[in-house]
Structure formats: C-alpha cells, structure tokens
Write a protein that holds these residues in place. Structure first.
Motif, PDB file in Angstrom:
ATOM      1  N   UNK A 130      39.265  20.510 -35.121  1.00 23.78           N
ATOM      2  CA  UNK A 130      38.159  20.870 -34.245  1.00 23.78           C
ATOM      3  C   UNK A 130      38.591  22.095 -33.452  1.00 23.78           C
ATOM      4  N   UNK A 131      37.921  23.207 -33.672  1.00 24.63           N
ATOM      5  CA  UNK A 131      38.262  24.447 -32.990  1.00 24.63           C
ATOM      6  C   UNK A 131      38.041  24.349 -31.494  1.00 24.63           C
ATOM      7  N   UNK A 132      38.729  25.187 -30.744  1.00 23.82           N
ATOM      8  CA  UNK A 132      38.628  25.171 -29.285  1.00 23.82           C
ATOM      9  C   UNK A 132      37.195  25.243 -28.771  1.00 23.82           C
ATOM     10  N   UNK A 157      45.653  15.929 -35.328  1.00 21.92           N
ATOM     11  CA  UNK A 157      45.937  17.247 -34.751  1.00 21.92           C
ATOM     12  C   UNK A 157      45.304  18.363 -35.597  1.00 21.92           C
ATOM     13  N   UNK A 158      45.031  19.479 -34.935  1.00 20.25           N
ATOM     14  CA  UNK A 158      44.561  20.653 -35.660  1.00 20.25           C
ATOM     15  C   UNK A 158      45.701  21.193 -36.507  1.00 20.25           C
ATOM     16  N   UNK A 159      45.359  21.622 -37.716  1.00 23.15           N
ATOM     17  CA  UNK A 159      46.375  22.110 -38.648  1.00 23.15           C
ATOM     18  C   UNK A 159      45.929  23.414 -39.278  1.00 23.15           C
ATOM     19  N   UNK A 160      46.901  24.276 -39.505  1.00 24.87           N
ATOM     20  CA  UNK A 160      46.694  25.486 -40.291  1.00 24.87           C
ATOM     21  C   UNK A 160      47.539  25.336 -41.544  1.00 24.87           C
ATOM     22  N   UNK A 182      42.473  31.989 -36.173  1.00 24.99           N
ATOM     23  CA  UNK A 182      41.236  32.507 -35.590  1.00 24.99           C
ATOM     24  C   UNK A 182      40.109  31.505 -35.676  1.00 24.99           C
ATOM     25  N   UNK A 183      40.081  30.701 -36.731  1.00 25.57           N
ATOM     26  CA  UNK A 183      39.059  29.652 -36.832  1.00 25.57           C
ATOM     27  C   UNK A 183      39.234  28.612 -35.725  1.00 25.57           C
ATOM     28  N   UNK A 184      40.476  28.362 -35.319  1.00 24.45           N
ATOM     29  CA  UNK A 184      40.759  27.439 -34.219  1.00 24.45           C
ATOM     30  C   UNK A 184      40.075  27.922 -32.940  1.00 24.45           C
ATOM     31  N   UNK A 185      40.037  29.236 -32.757  1.00 25.72           N
ATOM     32  CA  UNK A 185      39.456  29.830 -31.555  1.00 25.72           C
ATOM     33  C   UNK A 185      37.978  30.166 -31.708  1.00 25.72           C
TER      34      UNK A 185
END
Length: 132
Positions: free
Chosen positions: A66-68, A80-83, A114-117
């Motif tokens: 889930x992005x910020x 957790x968010x993962x790249x 960048x997708x996280x943000x």
C-alpha cells in the motif's frame, strides 16, 4: 578485460541494489522506512497473471503493498511493503541496450520505490538525476 565479465548472481544483484539504495537522496530513503527490497530471478506465476504479462521477461521490477498516499493511521496491520527486482529480465534488458547494469538497476529501483510514494514519472526522473 571482457573475458572476465559475468552476469551478477542473485546475491550480487541484491547487494548492488542495496548499495544503490544507500546512494539515493537521504530524504527519499528516510521515507522508505519499512520497505523491504528483494531480488528474485523471475516474478511468480501469480504476479505474471495479475500484471497480464505475456512472458516472464516482461517485468523488471514490482512494488507490492500500500503506497504512502493510500495509507492511513487507522489501517489494519498488513504485510510489509516490498520492492522486487527481477534479475533475469533485468539481465535480458541489459543485453539488449547500451546501458550499464548499475544504471538499469538504479532506474528500476527508483521507479518501483516511486510507486510507494505515488510519484509521477517526472518526479522519478528528477530523483534519478539527483542520484547521479
């Protein structure tokens, strides 16, 4: 000289990705707290199906989570968010283009973070320019 070159292993590419991450602007890295960086040879079958990929070489990286911009304080706990960076598709891309492997890994890493943000492509290009 070229006779000693070889493609990086999973562990070497993961170390490269972490080293590149540490060279990104501090402000950018600080916002990535809790994001896990992983390298695998290929995306899973589930990811390939979900992303509607025609080949396992179609995807160089992926942000999962889930992005910020979509998080809130009342969210229930989640994974957790993962790249993810995918080694074999990155190596295939490297073989077909006139770019260094480090440049490609940095580009994919910044794009997926960048997708996280929720960043635009222009925002990601600016961060990549700052990263040198």
């Amino acid at each position: 000289m070229w006779t000693d070159l070889k493609a990086p292993s999973l562990a070497e590419m993961e170390a490269m990705a972490h080293d590149i991450f540490e060279r990104l602007p501090k402000r950018f890295r600080d916002l990535c707290e809790g994001v896990i960086l992983r390298v695998d040879d290929f995306p899973s079958e589930e990811v390939l199906d979900e992303m509607e990929c025609e080949s396992e070489f179609d995807l160089l990286g992926l942000f999962q989570g889930v992005g910020l911009p979509h998080q809130s304080l009342g969210d229930v706990p989640r994974l957790p968010n993962m790249v993810w960076l995918y080694r074999r598709p990155i190596l295939d891309y490297w073989a077909e283009h006139d770019e260094t492997i480090g440049h490609i890994v940095r580009h994919v890493l910044i794009h997926e973070i960048g997708h996280h943000f929720g960043l635009s492509d222009d925002d990601m290009a600016a961060i990549e320019a700052q990263a040198g």
